[in-house]
Design an enzyme around this catalytic site. Structure first.
Site, PDB file in Angstrom:
ATOM      1  N   HIS A 158       0.749  -1.099  -0.090  1.00 34.76           N
ATOM      2  CA  HIS A 158       0.127  -0.014   0.476  1.00 34.76           C
ATOM      3  C   HIS A 158       0.774   1.283  -0.137  1.00 34.76           C
ATOM      4  O   HIS A 158       0.628   2.231   0.527  1.00 34.76           O
ATOM      5  CB  HIS A 158      -0.909   0.295   0.909  1.00 34.76           C
ATOM      6  CG  HIS A 158      -1.244  -1.285   1.234  1.00 34.76           C
ATOM      7  ND1 HIS A 158      -2.866  -1.633   0.875  1.00 34.76           N
ATOM      8  CD2 HIS A 158      -1.787  -2.358   2.001  1.00 34.76           C
ATOM      9  CE1 HIS A 158      -3.423  -2.893   1.000  1.00 34.76           C
ATOM     10  NE2 HIS A 158      -2.402  -3.299   2.071  1.00 34.76           N
ATOM     11  N   SER A 279      14.595  20.482 -16.403  1.00 39.90           N
ATOM     12  CA  SER A 279      13.311  21.750 -16.339  1.00 39.90           C
ATOM     13  C   SER A 279      13.886  23.093 -17.422  1.00 39.90           C
ATOM     14  O   SER A 279      14.965  23.258 -17.115  1.00 39.90           O
ATOM     15  CB  SER A 279      12.466  21.893 -15.236  1.00 39.90           C
ATOM     16  OG  SER A 279      11.989  23.398 -15.230  1.00 39.90           O
ATOM     17  N   LYS A 285      16.028  21.496 -12.002  1.00 41.05           N
ATOM     18  CA  LYS A 285      15.172  19.795 -11.815  1.00 41.05           C
ATOM     19  C   LYS A 285      15.770  18.734 -12.669  1.00 41.05           C
ATOM     20  O   LYS A 285      16.728  19.282 -13.530  1.00 41.05           O
ATOM     21  CB  LYS A 285      13.457  19.741 -12.773  1.00 41.05           C
ATOM     22  CG  LYS A 285      12.742  20.974 -11.604  1.00 41.05           C
ATOM     23  CD  LYS A 285      11.296  20.016 -10.375  1.00 41.05           C
ATOM     24  CE  LYS A 285      11.054  18.843 -11.330  1.00 41.05           C
ATOM     25  NZ  LYS A 285       9.306  18.742 -12.016  1.00 41.05           N
ATOM     26  N   GLU A 292       9.275   7.787 -17.297  1.00 35.60           N
ATOM     27  CA  GLU A 292       7.138   8.428 -17.140  1.00 35.60           C
ATOM     28  C   GLU A 292       7.635   8.347 -18.261  1.00 35.60           C
ATOM     29  O   GLU A 292       6.182   7.842 -18.916  1.00 35.60           O
ATOM     30  CB  GLU A 292       7.450   8.870 -17.172  1.00 35.60           C
ATOM     31  CG  GLU A 292       7.835  10.086 -15.401  1.00 35.60           C
ATOM     32  CD  GLU A 292       8.010  11.499 -15.340  1.00 35.60           C
ATOM     33  OE1 GLU A 292       7.684  12.325 -16.542  1.00 35.60           O
ATOM     34  OE2 GLU A 292       8.339  11.878 -14.485  1.00 35.60           O
TER      35      GLU A 292
END
Ligand code: ARG
Length: 460
Positions: A158, A279, A285, A292
Site C-alpha cells: 500500500h 526543466s 529539476k 515516465e
C-alpha cells in the site's frame, strides 16, 4: 487501370484519396526482404512441381535479388500504382525480367497468403531480437542483485513501510516477473513461426505446391493446416499484442517504483543523466523522463490490442481489407517493445543507489512483526503475539518515541514473556535473514533466486 495487378476488369482508376487510403506500401515496405524470400521459395516450389522451367525460375530468382538490392540501397523507385509491398515487388520484377516470365510468379498465389507470410517472417525475427534484449534486462537485474546483496531497504505494501527487505530482493521481484514474460514470449514465437504459404486466396493451391518444402526453406516450424484459417487468422498478431501489453504492464510498474524511489523525498536511487532531463524553467529539476515514458507507452500497447480486437471481431470469414489494419499497430508495437526493453536496461545498468538513504528510511515499527514472531518462538499463539506486539506499537505512539526507544521495563510491563533477549528483534539485518524459506529475502534465499534466474537466461 491496365497496369494495376488486378486491372483486368476495371476500367477506371482509383479516386486519388482512395488510392492513398488503400495503400499499405508506406508501412509494409518494411517487409521487402521477407516478401522476396517468400516469392523465391514460392517460385522454387512452382519449379519443382513443373509450373516454371529452370530458366524461368532462375530469371525470377535473379530478378528478385536485384529488387531486394534496390530496396536495401534505397534505390527502389516507387510508382503510383504500387499499392503494397507485394504489388511493388512484382511490378518491378516484371520490369527487370519482362512480363512474359515475371507474370508467372504469382501462379496459384494470392496476396492474402503473402501478407501473412511476410508478417510472420518479419515478426519472428523481431521477437527473437526482443527475446535477446529481454534476457539482457534480466541479466542486468541479476548482476545488480548479486553485487548489491548487502543493501537493505524498506519493503512496501500500500506504499506504506511494511517489512525490511534486501534491495536485491526488490530487483529480483521484477526480474522474476520479466522471466515469466520471457517464458510466455517463447511460447508466442512458436505459434508465430508457422507457414500460411501455399494456401492461396482462401481455398488452397491448385498446382500441387509442396507447402512443407516452402516452410522449410523459410525456416518455419510448421504449417497452418487449414487454408481458410491461414489467411483469416491474425492470432499471431493478437498474441504479440497481448504479450507486449503484459510485458509493458510489468515494466510500467517497475518504472513507477523507480520514479518514486528517485524522488528527493525517497532518494534511494539516482538516474544517470543519459536517462533524465531537466526543466526549461526550474534549474534544480532532474526528471525521470525515461521511466515516465516506459509507464506512458504501456498505454499505447494496450490501445493497439483493444483497437485490433474491435477491428477484427465482426469480420466475415477469411480475408477482408480490414485485416490490413493489423499491420501498422504491429509494427508500432514492436518498436515500442524493443525501445522500451533497451531503455529499461540502460536505466537499470546506469542508476546509482544510495544505501544510506534506504537504511535511514527503515523504521523500527517495520519490526513489529518480529515481536510477534519472537513470542511465537516462545510458544505464544501468533494471534496473541500479534496483539501484544500491537500494544508495543501503541505504547511507542502514545509516548511519542520510536519503538526501539522503549525501555525493557516498559516492554516487560506489556507482557512478561518479552524477556531480556527481545532487543534482538530490533535488528533489521536479523529480520531480513530470518526470511530464509525459499523465495524469501534472506541472503541465501536471494542467492537461490539468482541461480534460478540465471538458468532461464542461460544461452542454449
Ligand atoms: N496489403 C494487404 C494487407 O496488408 C494484402 C493484400 C491483400 N489484398 C487483397 N485485396 N486481397 O492486408
Amino acid at each position: 487501370a491496365e497496369n494495376m495487378l488486378w486491372g483486368g476488369r476495371f476500367t477506371q482508376g482509383l479516386d486519388p484519396i482512395m488510392e492513398q487510403y488503400n495503400a499499405s506500401l508506406p508501412y509494409d515496405r518494411i517487409f521487402y526482404a521477407q516478401d522476396i524470400a517468400g516469392s523465391i521459395a514460392f517460385a522454387r516450389a512452382n519449379f519443382n512441381n513443373g509450373v516454371l522451367t529452370q530458366d524461368e525460375f532462375n530469371a525470377i530468382e535473379e530478378g528478385l535479388e536485384q529488387v531486394k538490392q534496390e530496396w536495401a540501397q534505397n534505390e527502389f523507385e516507387i510508382k503510383p500504382n504500387d499499392e503494397d509491398i507485394h504489388t511493388a515487388n512484382e511490378r518491378r520484377l516484371s520490369e527487370i525480367i519482362g512480363k512474359e516470365i515475371g507474370g508467372k510468379l504469382h501462379t496459384g498465389r494470392s496476396r492474402n497468403e503473402q501478407v501473412v507470410t511476410d508478417m510472420r517472417l518479419w515478426l519472428r525475427e523481431e521477437l527473437r531480437q526482443i527475446e535477446k534484449w529481454l534476457m539482457t534486462l534480466i541479466k542486468t537485474s541479476v548482476q545488480r542483485a548479486e553485487a548489491e546483496i548487502d543493501v537493505l531497504m524498506p519493503g512496501y505494501t500500500h506504499l506504506q513501510k511494511a517489512q525490511p527487505v534486501r534491495w536485491s530482493h526488490w530487483l529480483l521481484s521484477h526480474a522474476t516477473a520479466f522471466s515469466l514474460e520471457l517464458e510466455r514470449l517463447r511460447e508466442v514465437i512458436k505459434r508465430v513461426n508457422r507457414s500460411p504459404l501455399g494456401c492461396g486466396a482462401l481455398a488452397g493451391n491448385p498446382f500441387k505446391i509442396d507447402r512443407e518444402a516452402m516452410a522449410k526453406e523459410l525456416g518455419f516450424d510448421g504449417l497452418l493446416y487449414n487454408s481458410m484459417n491461414a489467411v483469416a487468422d491474425r492470432d499471431f498478431v493478437f498474441e504479440t499484442l497481448q504479450w507486449g501489453s503484459s510485458f509493458m504492464m510489468k515494466i510500467s510498474r517497475w518504472a513507477e517504483d523507480l520514479i518514486i524511489y528517485s524522488s528527493l523525498e525517497f532518494g534511494f536511487v539516482r538516474l544517470a543523466d543519459a536517462y533524465s532531463t531537466g526543466s526549461s524553467l526550474m534549474p534544480q529539476k532532474k526528471n525521470a523522463d525515461s521511466l515516465e515514458l516506459l509507464r506512458g507507452k504501456s498505454g499505447r500497447a494496450f490501445g493497439h490490442m483493444a483497437g485490433l480486437y474491435c477491428t477484427i471481431k465482426g469480420l466475415p470469414t477469411t480475408y477482408n481489407k480490414d485485416l490490413q489494419e493489423s499491420v501498422e499497430p504491429l509494427i508500432d508495437h514492436i518498436k515500442t517493445l524493443g525501445d522500451s526493453i533497451q531503455i529499461a536496461t540502460g536505466v537499470l545498468s546506469t542508476l546509482t543507489i544510495n544505501p544510506e538513504k534506504m537504511l535511514a528510511a527503515l523504521a523500527p515499527e517495520m519490526l513489529a512483526t518480529e515481536f510477534a514472531d519472537y513470542l511465537v518462538r516462545k510458544g505464544v499463539p501468533f494471534r496473541e503475539g500479534h496483539h501484544i506486539s500491537g500494544r508495543v506499537v501503541a505504547l511507542a505512539e502514545n509516548e511519542g518515541v520510536p519503538m526501539d526507544k522503549l525501555s525493557l521495563e516498559q516492554l516487560k510491563g506489556i507482557d512478561s514473556r518479552l524477556g531480556d533477549d527481545v532487543v534482538e528483534c530490533l535488528d533489521y539485518e536479523r529480520a531480513v535473514e530470518l526470511k530464509d524459506a525459499m523465495g524469501g529475502t534472506s541472503k541465501s534465499a536471494v542467492r537461490q533466486q539468482i541461480e534460478m534466474l540465471n538458468k532461464t537466461i542461460a544461452e542454449d
